[in-house]
Design a protein around this motif. Structure first.
Motif, mmCIF file in Angstrom:
data_model
loop_
_atom_site.group_PDB
_atom_site.id
_atom_site.type_symbol
_atom_site.label_atom_id
_atom_site.label_comp_id
_atom_site.label_asym_id
_atom_site.label_seq_id
_atom_site.Cartn_x
_atom_site.Cartn_y
_atom_site.Cartn_z
ATOM 1 N N MET A 172 15.354 -40.121 -2.089
ATOM 2 C CA MET A 172 16.380 -39.229 -1.534
ATOM 3 C C MET A 172 17.576 -39.076 -2.480
ATOM 4 O O MET A 172 18.325 -38.100 -2.401
ATOM 5 C CB MET A 172 16.878 -39.777 -0.190
ATOM 6 N N GLU A 173 17.762 -40.064 -3.362
ATOM 7 C CA GLU A 173 18.900 -40.030 -4.279
ATOM 8 C C GLU A 173 18.660 -39.143 -5.494
ATOM 9 O O GLU A 173 19.598 -38.874 -6.258
ATOM 10 C CB GLU A 173 19.216 -41.454 -4.760
ATOM 11 N N GLU B 179 9.333 -51.577 5.676
ATOM 12 C CA GLU B 179 10.546 -51.791 4.886
ATOM 13 C C GLU B 179 10.389 -51.316 3.445
ATOM 14 O O GLU B 179 11.278 -50.662 2.888
ATOM 15 C CB GLU B 179 10.929 -53.277 4.909
ATOM 16 N N ARG C 84 10.506 -47.599 3.351
ATOM 17 C CA ARG C 84 11.868 -47.109 3.587
ATOM 18 C C ARG C 84 12.711 -47.207 2.320
ATOM 19 O O ARG C 84 13.496 -46.308 2.004
ATOM 20 C CB ARG C 84 12.525 -47.892 4.734
ATOM 21 N N LYS C 85 12.544 -48.294 1.580
ATOM 22 C CA LYS C 85 13.302 -48.453 0.336
ATOM 23 C C LYS C 85 12.901 -47.399 -0.701
ATOM 24 O O LYS C 85 13.762 -46.813 -1.368
ATOM 25 C CB LYS C 85 13.065 -49.856 -0.237
ATOM 26 N N SER C 86 11.593 -47.155 -0.821
ATOM 27 C CA SER C 86 11.144 -46.160 -1.806
ATOM 28 C C SER C 86 11.568 -44.749 -1.391
ATOM 29 O O SER C 86 11.901 -43.917 -2.248
ATOM 30 C CB SER C 86 9.622 -46.238 -1.986
ATOM 31 N N TYR D 41 14.287 -39.076 8.325
ATOM 32 C CA TYR D 41 15.639 -39.464 7.909
ATOM 33 C C TYR D 41 16.653 -39.000 8.946
ATOM 34 O O TYR D 41 16.650 -37.838 9.359
ATOM 35 C CB TYR D 41 15.957 -38.821 6.557
ATOM 36 N N SER E 226 14.313 -44.042 0.392
ATOM 37 C CA SER E 226 15.758 -43.972 0.156
ATOM 38 C C SER E 226 16.055 -43.713 -1.313
ATOM 39 O O SER E 226 16.955 -42.925 -1.650
ATOM 40 C CB SER E 226 16.426 -45.283 0.603
ATOM 41 N N ARG E 227 15.280 -44.364 -2.192
ATOM 42 C CA ARG E 227 15.473 -44.143 -3.636
ATOM 43 C C ARG E 227 15.110 -42.719 -4.004
ATOM 44 O O ARG E 227 15.790 -42.086 -4.829
ATOM 45 C CB ARG E 227 14.601 -45.141 -4.422
ATOM 46 N N GLY F 232 21.906 -41.042 8.130
ATOM 47 C CA GLY F 232 22.116 -41.641 6.817
ATOM 48 C C GLY F 232 21.136 -42.720 6.429
ATOM 49 O O GLY F 232 21.363 -43.443 5.458
ATOM 50 N N GLN F 233 20.025 -42.854 7.163
ATOM 51 C CA GLN F 233 19.034 -43.863 6.802
ATOM 52 C C GLN F 233 17.635 -43.421 7.214
ATOM 53 O O GLN F 233 17.471 -42.536 8.059
ATOM 54 C CB GLN F 233 19.364 -45.201 7.456
ATOM 55 N N VAL F 234 16.645 -44.048 6.604
ATOM 56 C CA VAL F 234 15.249 -43.744 6.914
ATOM 57 C C VAL F 234 14.877 -44.399 8.237
ATOM 58 O O VAL F 234 15.227 -45.561 8.486
ATOM 59 C CB VAL F 234 14.309 -44.238 5.792
#
Length: 210
Positions: free
Chosen positions: A110-111, A100, A103-105, A74, A107-108, A77-79
């Motif tokens: 990380m929240e 991709e 990366r989406k999973s 990371y 990012s989720r 601010g992004q993977v």
């Protein structure tokens, strides 16, 4: 002077491999990968989904996967689309792609509140553990394969490491690419790891009818 026969000494505990399937663990098939992903998505298990996806993409040993830091994957601010770490076993760097979907999973994940201020990507649930252990990871892998009806004794953490490279080899036959992706120093290690000679021999045998 005659020597008296002493009573046989028997082990108090059963052998560690009693009732287990030992040897090389099978890679997952693409249909198995998607079945596990769907189950984790339905369960809204964001950590396990991110861990599963990254285990497939990174092709890392369990000891390296559990120690990944947030900064490894990371930045800004992004993977990252690609990452690099130094393997603990060989002390050599290895690079891997982050697709991709992974990366989406990530990012989720990380929240999640648990990730606020965490240095490690997979933080432990207890204060004395900075990250999950390899034993915890192995238990998760067993749970994943059981959830889709597979025999957990035939699969393990190395199944996750072998899954993508086994598919790459079957599709392209490029051993050199597989060697680089696994971070092996010798081609012989890659051949043994994939069981290439045996698989090729079986395929040849299956194609010949007598």
């Amino acid at each position: 002077m005659p020597i008296a026969n002493l009573p046989a000494i028997r082990a108090c505990r059963p052998a560690w491999n009693k009732g287990r399937v030992v040897g090389q663990k099978r890679p997952l098939l693409p249909k198995h990968v998607w079945a596990i992903r769907v189950r984790l998505e339905i369960a809204r298990n964001h950590r396990d989904l991110a861990l599963f996806n990254l285990a497939i993409d990174s092709k890392l040993r369990g000891c390296d996967l559990v120690k990944l830091r947030v900064a490894d994957v990371y930045a800004s601010g992004q993977v990252k689309e690609r990452a690099s770490i130094v393997q603990s076993k060989t002390q050599r760097p290895v690079r891997f792609e982050i697709t991709e979907g992974t990366r989406k999973s990530l990012s989720r994940w990380m929240e999640e509140p648990m990730m606020v201020g965490s240095e490690y990507l997979w933080p432990g649930r207890f204060h004395d553990r900075l990250h999950i252990s390899t034993r915890q990871y192995a238990r998760l892998v067993r749970d994943w394969v059981r959830s889709i009806g597979l025999d957990s004794t035939s699969y393990g953490t190395h199944s996750m490491r072998r899954t993508k490279v086994a598919h790459i080899y079957r599709k392209t036959g490029n051993l050199r690419a597989v060697q680089l992706l696994l971070g092996h120093t010798k081609m012989d290690s890659t051949v043994r790891y994939l069981g290439v000679e045996l698989e090729d021999a079986l395929e040849i045998s299956e194609s010949v009818e007598i």
